[in-house]
Design an enzyme around this catalytic site. Sequence first.
Site, short mmCIF file in Angstrom:
data_model
loop_
_atom_site.label_atom_id
_atom_site.label_comp_id
_atom_site.label_asym_id
_atom_site.label_seq_id
_atom_site.Cartn_x
_atom_site.Cartn_y
_atom_site.Cartn_z
N CYS A 16 0.85 -1.19 0.00
CA CYS A 16 0.00 0.00 0.00
C CYS A 16 0.88 1.23 0.00
CB CYS A 16 -0.94 0.01 1.19
SG CYS A 16 -0.08 0.12 2.78
N CYS A 19 3.18 1.81 2.94
CA CYS A 19 4.41 1.03 2.85
C CYS A 19 5.47 1.80 2.07
CB CYS A 19 4.16 -0.30 2.15
SG CYS A 19 2.89 -1.34 2.85
N CYS A 83 45.53 -18.71 -4.80
CA CYS A 83 45.75 -18.56 -3.36
C CYS A 83 44.68 -17.65 -2.77
CB CYS A 83 47.14 -17.99 -3.07
SG CYS A 83 47.35 -16.33 -3.74
N CYS A 86 44.38 -14.19 -4.13
CA CYS A 86 43.64 -14.11 -5.40
C CYS A 86 42.15 -13.97 -5.14
CB CYS A 86 43.89 -15.36 -6.24
SG CYS A 86 45.59 -15.61 -6.73
N ASP A 498 10.26 24.52 -34.17
CA ASP A 498 11.35 24.86 -35.08
C ASP A 498 10.88 24.47 -36.49
OD1 ASP A 498 14.07 25.42 -35.95
OD2 ASP A 498 14.25 23.25 -36.17
N ASP A 695 14.34 19.49 -33.59
CA ASP A 695 14.82 18.24 -34.18
C ASP A 695 15.85 17.54 -33.31
OD1 ASP A 695 17.10 19.74 -34.52
OD2 ASP A 695 16.97 19.86 -36.70
#
Length: 806
Positions: A16, A19, A83, A86, A498, A695
């Site tokens: 709702c 909320c 390892c 990494c 334009d 444009d």
Amino acid sequence: MQHPRQIELQLDGLSCASCVGRAERALAAVPGVAAASVNLATRRARLELDDAAALAPAIEAVGRAGYPAALDSTRLSVEGMTCASCTGRVERALLAVPGVTAAEANLATRSVTVTHAPGISAQALAGTVTRAGYKASVPEDAPATAPPEDEAAVMRRRFILSAALTLPVFITEMGGHAYPPFHHWLMSVVGTQPLWILQFLLTLAVLAGPGRIFFTIGIPALLRAAPEMNSLVAMGAGAAFLYSSVATFAPGVLPEGGVHVYFEAAAVIVTLILLGRWLEARARGRAGQAIRRLVELAPATARVIRAGEPVEVAVAELVPGDLVQLLPGGRIAVDGELVEGEGAIDESMLTGEPLPVTKRPGDAVTGGTVNGASALVYRVTATGADTALARIVRMVEDAQAAKLPVQGLVDRVTRVFVPVVIALAVLSFAIWLALGAGLAVALVSGISVMIIACPCAMGLAVPVSIMVGTGRGAELGILFRRGDALQRLAGARVVGFDKTGTLTMGRPALVALEVADGVPEDELLRLAAGAEAQSEHPLAAAVIEAARARGIVPALASGVSASAGRGLAATVEGRAVLIGNARALSEAGITPAPALIARADTLSAEAATPVHVALDGAHVAVMAMADPLRETSAAAIAELHGLGIQTRLISGDVQAAADAVGAKLGMDHVTGGVLPEGKLDAIRAMGEGSVFVGDGINDAPALAAAETGIAIGSGTDVAIEAAEVVLSSGDPASVPRAIRLSRAVMRNIRQNLFWAFAYNVALIPVAMGVLVPFGGPRLSPMLGAAAMALSSVFVVTNALRLRRFS
């Protein structure tokens, strides 16, 4: 200056408008969150983060508020990890990605599991790991993400189970009221106490099973002093169940005459509201179909030419520069440039126009559009998020996630709505109890108030209309870049245009050809086109194009010489051809033909440029060059007038040329000869409700200056930052269509808001029993539940009518 990062989260538990407000406040309170906006229709929260590290606290905060974020999980295969350092580097690289909340690398399985916000692709995550020095890929045997289960399907299952459990309760309790002999038979066979125990067990199954969601969300919200719609349902159904349980197992606790059971009310309340949730979810699913249809336009694979042979590859593997083979009837995978073949392309998904567009080598093609009957080859120019289709989807999603100014009123009301309803329910209970109506009557009155109140309809009234309206606009080639443009465009009072490239085609064309007596038009055009074939002047292209349109092959010319500001001379098949203005004729010593000069003056007054033609020293023709009006320009202006909107032409052309175009189109006001600064002043002078249509290339300042800027762009020219609305078809007729759509959306929103507010204002007092002293009805909790469920369905269904807008 660091720009905020935008993140989207899918939230669970939103039901709702109250909320929405609580979720937004919870997110906005997190340090590092610059802005937070929650959309009830899409169940999504959009965050702007000043600090990427704020994402995790934001997710925790909104979860504590009762609306947990639904995160995706992606598993990647990683090569090169040897390892623990990494794995640490892989994890840190992923955690630096906005939207990633967790990353766990596993050295033994050479994989990493990433938890992240929806919308981040597995390919993007793999790319991050690869750039960190560890090659990553998405396993083919595992899905990239865990897609959420369809909400409508979940609600349907819950409703069916709840209905199956509720039906025996409803029949055994209410069947006797409809048919008294049934009640007597039931009492003689089963008895009151066993029947109530059976109803207790079935109702308990309803509340603990499919109805559990109301309690797991509503009760914690109530304990946090932040009640919402689920809290109302949980309190109403729970009170009816608890009272009935006491009446069943400890009737002595209740006052004399108050031993009644309302198991059927508790069960039916939950069942009817689940029915409403299911219908609402189905309707909201249809509301979002426009986005899904756009996304589904892109094919999954493409035929790439590798080593001279076509190879089927995933579209995700395409890179700019790839040559893609397109079979007849195939869908274009990504944006590109045609290199081989010529044929018609159906671009209706982009422009909304049904007629195919002929494409030749060098022309741009757009991903998602459909090839006609020709075999084509195109070179990839954009992939992934850079394609026109992806930009369109982003625009529509951005517009759908926006909040209109009108939403502010709804937010303020819904913030206090649920606490006020609870207070009214308690007040109703207390008043009827004080009037001596009895505990049962007072309880039913309080429950009815809580059940009939519907903040859901209020919360859905605005966003679901925006969702459907902007989606329908995308299908028609009308792209709202910002949702609030919908509200402003509906109030348009004056539209400025334009001229060049907006109302006109934006390129010169041969619009008239007047020849002297005895001179064949086609022969003259053939010779003139031959002379112009070696010129780069824009007017030369117009002559050549006119010849091609008539099927005329230009003659071969030699000795072409051009004179700036005058024209050119050439020898064409042994004849001396001069093409230029009146001054060129005079300097060449050619006597002008009075009839042709008079015609040239008339053409000049009509905003055309006259070009004279002489053959072998004789003035034999005058050609009129002009930027032709688009076929739909006049109809667009007339339709705007029909909508009660004034029109203005604002052009840099000389006043006479602008006046001629304005007169042809029936414009209300024409301003010509304006420099860019003057164009801005003219737009500001239009006042409130101003719209400017340009444009989208050289009109960016003017588009930004108007209250609403509409960019007319064609083909892939859709990402125009200065405009709020983009018309991808390049058709001026889309301007009144966009205004009509915005008015239809705002009208739909007003209808939804009226229903949502009027429903609550009218029925909450009825549920309190204000009509009872006057002989009116007392609203039962079951009827209240039905009315509440239908109110949300009504709002969403009303918004879905916008899908039929045309």
